[in-house]
Design an enzyme around this catalytic site. Sequence first.
Site, short mmCIF file in Angstrom:
data_model
loop_
_atom_site.label_atom_id
_atom_site.label_comp_id
_atom_site.label_asym_id
_atom_site.label_seq_id
_atom_site.Cartn_x
_atom_site.Cartn_y
_atom_site.Cartn_z
N GLY A 276 47.89 109.51 -16.12
CA GLY A 276 48.08 108.16 -15.62
C GLY A 276 48.88 107.32 -16.59
O GLY A 276 48.81 107.53 -17.81
N GLY B 235 50.21 103.16 -17.17
CA GLY B 235 50.24 101.77 -16.72
C GLY B 235 50.99 100.90 -17.70
O GLY B 235 51.58 101.38 -18.67
N GLY C 278 48.74 100.86 -21.04
CA GLY C 278 48.22 102.09 -21.62
C GLY C 278 48.56 103.32 -20.83
O GLY C 278 48.87 103.27 -19.64
N SER C 279 48.51 104.47 -21.53
CA SER C 279 48.70 105.78 -20.90
C SER C 279 47.39 106.54 -20.99
O SER C 279 46.67 106.47 -22.00
CB SER C 279 49.80 106.56 -21.62
OG SER C 279 51.03 105.86 -21.58
N LYS D 12 42.40 106.73 -22.81
CA LYS D 12 43.38 105.66 -22.53
C LYS D 12 43.93 105.15 -23.85
O LYS D 12 43.23 104.50 -24.62
CB LYS D 12 42.72 104.52 -21.75
CG LYS D 12 43.67 103.37 -21.43
CD LYS D 12 42.94 102.28 -20.65
CE LYS D 12 43.87 101.11 -20.34
NZ LYS D 12 43.17 100.04 -19.59
N ASP E 260 42.15 93.06 -11.15
CA ASP E 260 43.20 94.07 -10.97
C ASP E 260 42.71 95.22 -10.09
O ASP E 260 42.99 96.39 -10.36
CB ASP E 260 43.65 94.60 -12.34
CG ASP E 260 44.97 95.36 -12.27
OD1 ASP E 260 45.73 95.13 -11.32
OD2 ASP E 260 45.22 96.20 -13.16
#
Length: 538
Positions: free
Chosen positions: A261, A263, A266-267, A283, A378
């Site tokens: 993932g 964003g 963060g990854s 994360k 979110d």
Amino acid sequence: MLEGSIPAELGNCTKLQALDLGSNHLTGVIPEQVIGISSLTLCLYLDLNEFTGSLPSQVGNLKNLGVLSISGNKLTGELSSALGDCQVLEYLDLHGNILDGAIPSSLDQLKGIQQLDLSQNNLSGQIPEFLGKLPLMRLNLSHNMFEGEVPKVGIFNNISAFSVVGKNMKLCGRIQPLHLRACPINFSKKNKRPFPDKMIPLLIILPIVLLLACLFFIFYQLKKSQQRTSPTSLSENQYPKITYAELLHATNEFSPSNLIGDGRYGSVYKGSLNSGEHIVAVKVLKLQEHGANKSFMAECDVLRILCHMNLIKIITSCSSLDFKGKDFKALVFEFMPNGTREQGSNLTLVQRLSIAIDVASALDYIHHHCEMTICHCDLKPSNVLLDDDLCAHVGDFGLARFMSANTNLSNNAHFKYGMGEEVSTEADMYSYGIMLLEMFTGKRPTDNMFIDNFSLHNYVKFALPDRVMEIVDSTIVLEEVEGLNRNRGGEGEFAKLKSCLESILRLGVICSAELPHERMDSKNVVKELHRITKAYNE
């Protein structure tokens, strides 16, 4: 909607770490076997039921418990002095009962307490001064029958952090915003002579000594508070430590093949701890991105107090330096093998309904059952993760905000939800409504067909009720119709399917209404979804 009393046999679950029986219709006394499960370390929620009797003294067995909430019941008697044995307790909520008597002095042993709510009871006596010496961030003593002078130390110096409003009519003091009456000065009738000469030096020196002591105490408390509430990582006592090197090894040096993932802040990488025994999601914060550090701190602050089966489980955090001497921050979560709701496809109607209930339950928890109301800010399919059993877990609290009566959060974050722009629980419900429509129509709100004022909300709203079967995700209809054919279901079953889908989409439209006050509350959404599920399965 559980009824009856709690079975004492539940006390045999000697490895239980968290127990949530809140928001039911449970009655009777709280069994001492249950309140005394010493293995409880995360949370114990018995709030919003109809328990009677007194709080058992076995509550003192919860020596390592972090969160205890028994609010909204009918408990009577005095506050148990055994609560003082719960020295790790950070959040204690007993508001909305019928407790009486004074606050026991043993509560001065709650050295880790951050939020204490004893409001809406019949507690009396003076407000103990030791409450001002505890590391409290929030204190609610309103709607009781306290009397005497309000202390002036610690949290009582922050008018926005405590409340004594309501029935406490006999309180007095010189805290201007509270508009309390001045405390009477009692002069002794027997001693009307002036102070002896030998007392004068003492009267001069004593205030100076006390002033120096107060300044030292305030400095010590500020330093202690900064250490305690530092949001750079989670509690070391509750969460295991982990190093940058361990995370580097666990993720194969943050290999792109382990990336699951990505964003803005963060990854997320799949990792393997303890020689492959424990699969986790790591994360890693993009600290070069403006706002990433604030996002990390916000997520730590929120995750520290959360305890619910439909929220992503935090394992630990890491705030350190990498091998190049640069800041490194990461959060380690329980791994969700079925990915995100956004990635999940071809789910059945029942599975989607179950996921919808899970997400609504998570919102109900953070909106109504935390010590402070939390807004996720979110909510979207990519932040809803699915475990082995397709149970949904809401994650990514990097933009979450605490709500309080004295905080205007619209200045802290800027999001647009329908006609409203303020961060609120209604804003979360708007996001939930859009996600519900997306889940059952198979169309994203960013689809090319939605331009100008034509939105996913309007697309569904204008199709109700006659064109329901035309706009729902075709995979749902095909699978359910095939099931009806196999089971020789008639027109009645098909009508039941149509009614179910219509009710779900109508709920999504209500939750995503433009005006915030028109949206349904998360608590009522959970009830409505259970009703829809029950009607469809009958």
